[in-house]
Design an enzyme around this catalytic site. Structure first.
Site, PDB file in Angstrom:
ATOM      1  N   HIS A  95      -8.370   3.197   6.338  1.00 53.04           N
ATOM      2  CA  HIS A  95      -7.503   2.930   5.196  1.00 53.04           C
ATOM      3  C   HIS A  95      -6.945   4.244   4.643  1.00 53.04           C
ATOM      4  O   HIS A  95      -5.823   4.289   4.130  1.00 53.04           O
ATOM      5  CB  HIS A  95      -8.283   2.160   4.121  1.00 53.04           C
ATOM      6  N   TYR A  97      -8.000 -11.100   2.093  1.00 52.35           N
ATOM      7  CA  TYR A  97      -9.324 -10.544   2.422  1.00 52.35           C
ATOM      8  C   TYR A  97     -10.155 -10.184   1.193  1.00 52.35           C
ATOM      9  O   TYR A  97     -11.340  -9.917   1.310  1.00 52.35           O
ATOM     10  CB  TYR A  97      -9.192  -9.327   3.354  1.00 52.35           C
ATOM     11  N   GLU A  98      -9.509 -10.176   0.010  1.00 56.81           N
ATOM     12  CA  GLU A  98     -10.284  -9.782  -1.174  1.00 56.81           C
ATOM     13  C   GLU A  98     -11.248 -10.880  -1.610  1.00 56.81           C
ATOM     14  O   GLU A  98     -12.380 -10.613  -1.972  1.00 56.81           O
ATOM     15  CB  GLU A  98      -9.336  -9.380  -2.299  1.00 56.81           C
ATOM     16  N   SER A 124       0.828  -1.218   0.000  1.00 60.53           N
ATOM     17  CA  SER A 124       0.000   0.000   0.000  1.00 60.53           C
ATOM     18  C   SER A 124       0.854   1.258   0.000  1.00 60.53           C
ATOM     19  O   SER A 124       1.705   1.432   0.878  1.00 60.53           O
ATOM     20  CB  SER A 124      -0.850   0.066   1.274  1.00 60.53           C
ATOM     21  N   HIS A 160      -4.753  -9.689  -1.755  1.00 61.76           N
ATOM     22  CA  HIS A 160      -4.802 -10.032  -0.327  1.00 61.76           C
ATOM     23  C   HIS A 160      -5.814 -11.136  -0.090  1.00 61.76           C
ATOM     24  O   HIS A 160      -6.821 -11.231  -0.790  1.00 61.76           O
ATOM     25  CB  HIS A 160      -5.254  -8.824   0.506  1.00 61.76           C
ATOM     26  N   MET A 184      -2.197  -7.207   7.135  1.00 65.68           N
ATOM     27  CA  MET A 184      -3.158  -8.078   6.441  1.00 65.68           C
ATOM     28  C   MET A 184      -2.557  -8.751   5.212  1.00 65.68           C
ATOM     29  O   MET A 184      -3.301  -9.172   4.324  1.00 65.68           O
ATOM     30  CB  MET A 184      -4.368  -7.248   6.012  1.00 65.68           C
ATOM     31  N   SER A 185      -1.238  -8.867   5.144  1.00 64.64           N
ATOM     32  CA  SER A 185      -0.640  -9.413   3.914  1.00 64.64           C
ATOM     33  C   SER A 185       0.641 -10.160   4.224  1.00 64.64           C
ATOM     34  O   SER A 185       0.894 -10.549   5.365  1.00 64.64           O
ATOM     35  CB  SER A 185      -0.360  -8.270   2.928  1.00 64.64           C
ATOM     36  N   HIS A 201      -3.226   0.244  -4.560  1.00 66.89           N
ATOM     37  CA  HIS A 201      -2.509  -0.877  -5.162  1.00 66.89           C
ATOM     38  C   HIS A 201      -2.701  -0.857  -6.672  1.00 66.89           C
ATOM     39  O   HIS A 201      -3.827  -0.934  -7.155  1.00 66.89           O
ATOM     40  CB  HIS A 201      -3.029  -2.215  -4.637  1.00 66.89           C
ATOM     41  N   ALA A 251       2.248  -2.211   4.407  1.00 69.65           N
ATOM     42  CA  ALA A 251       1.919  -1.218   5.424  1.00 69.65           C
ATOM     43  C   ALA A 251       1.471  -1.992   6.653  1.00 69.65           C
ATOM     44  O   ALA A 251       0.823  -3.031   6.528  1.00 69.65           O
ATOM     45  CB  ALA A 251       0.800  -0.310   4.934  1.00 69.65           C
ATOM     46  N   ASN A 309       0.620   3.428  11.342  1.00 65.25           N
ATOM     47  CA  ASN A 309      -0.223   3.805  12.494  1.00 65.25           C
ATOM     48  C   ASN A 309       0.158   2.941  13.682  1.00 65.25           C
ATOM     49  O   ASN A 309       0.813   1.903  13.520  1.00 65.25           O
ATOM     50  CB  ASN A 309      -1.716   3.583  12.156  1.00 65.25           C
TER      51      ASN A 309
HETATM   52  N1  HPA Z   1      -3.798  -3.351  11.156  1.00 68.55           N
HETATM   53  C1  HPA Z   1      -3.785  -4.175  10.084  1.00 68.55           C
HETATM   54  N2  HPA Z   1      -3.262  -3.841   8.925  1.00 68.55           N
HETATM   55  C2  HPA Z   1      -2.706  -2.627   8.817  1.00 68.55           C
HETATM   56  C3  HPA Z   1      -2.689  -1.716   9.868  1.00 68.55           C
HETATM   57  C4  HPA Z   1      -3.259  -2.100  11.113  1.00 68.55           C
HETATM   58  O1  HPA Z   1      -3.269  -1.359  12.103  1.00 68.55           O
HETATM   59  N3  HPA Z   1      -2.069  -0.595   9.419  1.00 68.55           N
HETATM   60  C5  HPA Z   1      -1.731  -0.836   8.131  1.00 68.55           C
HETATM   61  N4  HPA Z   1      -2.110  -2.057   7.753  1.00 68.55           N
END
Ligand code: HPA
Length: 283
Positions: free
Chosen positions: A248, A89-90, A34, A87, A212-213, A65, A117, A236
């Site tokens: 996001h 989750y997609e 990302s 991903h 998540m990846s 992406h 990320a 974050n």
């Molecule tokens: N959690 C999951 N995936 C992420 C996060 C998060 O806080 N930040 C960026 N991708």
């Protein structure tokens, strides 16, 4: 997709790449996460192939992406840059990036560098900081080797994040003066962010970052015998650590802010991978 159908797609992708970039052998593959996709614009003498033209490659649906394979020289090193990933989750498929990873190996690359990320669980490692992944926890309970044949599915994950490559990343950080945190990445399925309670749990079980990846790609790459390195861009602090909610939008904005440093680090890392030897790095 069955494993046999996936294997046919791998062969097709390899043929398409060879026809598009004759004689080109990538030393390494790079998956851009990302907000990091614009590194693909730096590839010299580039051959660009949209994922839509590569059977079995994902059409990324997450904003931030792209979906393009870029072949050429990055920081002077022959690279296959995957600008954008699929991903879990997609579509609920942990083998979303299987064709990409297997084709990379068939094309002769010896190394896969993954970026993503991630949310940090350590207050002192805040947004904009890179974190070298040293190990992972697959909290999602999924595994991309489920359904694949043969004993190769019993993938060894000790030193999955190659110690030699980790040394090169540390050297690149020292050279560029960029502070590089290190830690354990815990894979949550997403796409909903974690709850504050899950983040507290993640800290207790030994994670330093969540995302998540990446984890399925690492497992599949190790199954192929590729050496793996992975670096997170912290966007974050984990849910509940700041009193604010997660989004996001924030992930993308923070990834963009930190991307100049991250790209500097990656260029130096890639140059060191190039200097470290032939297409198969020495053990
Ligand atoms: N959690 C999951 N995936 C992420 C996060 C998060 O806080 N930040 C960026 N991708």
């Amino acid at each position: 997709m069955t494993y046999a159908a996936e294997t046919e797609n791998v062969a097709k992708v390899v043929d398409i790449v060879r026809a598009s970039a004759p004689g080109f052998t990538p030393k390494f593959g790079l998956v851009l996460g990302s907000g990091l996709g614009d590194l693909a614009h730096e590839v010299k003498d580039a051959t660009r192939i949209p994922y839509a033209d590569l059977p079995g490659l994902p059409i990324p649906s997450a904003s931030g992406h792209a979906g393009e394979l870029v072949l050429g020289r990055l920081a002077g090193v022959d690279a296959a840059v995957f600008a954008g990933r699929g991903h879990y989750y997609e579509h609920g498929n942990p083998r979303e990036m299987a064709v990409a990873v297997r084709a990379l190996s068939h094309l002769g690359a010896g190394v896969l560098v993954l970026t993503n990320a991630a949310g940090s669980l350590r207050p002192e490692v805040g947004p904009g900081k890179p974190m070298l992944i040293t190990d992972h926890i697959a909290y999602s309970g999924l595994n991309p080797m489920i359904g694949t044949p043969g004993d190769a599915r019993f993938v060894n994950l000790v030193d999955a994040y190659d110690p030699g490559l980790r040394d090169l990343a540390r050297a690149a950080a020292a050279e560029t003066g960029i502070a590089l945190a290190e830690g354990v990445y815990m894979w949550f399925s997403g796409p909903a962010f974690e709850t504050p309670a899950e983040i507290r749990m993640a800290r207790i079980v030994g994670a330093d970052a969540v995302g998540m990846s990446t984890v399925p790609e690492v497992v599949m790459a190790r199954a192929e015998g590729l050496k793996v390195a992975a670096i997170s861009m912290i966007t974050n602090l984990g849910a509940g650590m700041t009193g604010r909610g997660l989004s996001h939008e924030e992930t993308k904005a923070e990834a963009a802010k930190g991307s100049a440093n991250f790209k500097t680090l990656l260029r130096a890392f890639v140059a060191r991978i190039g200097a470290a030897g032939g297409s198969r790095l020495p053990d």
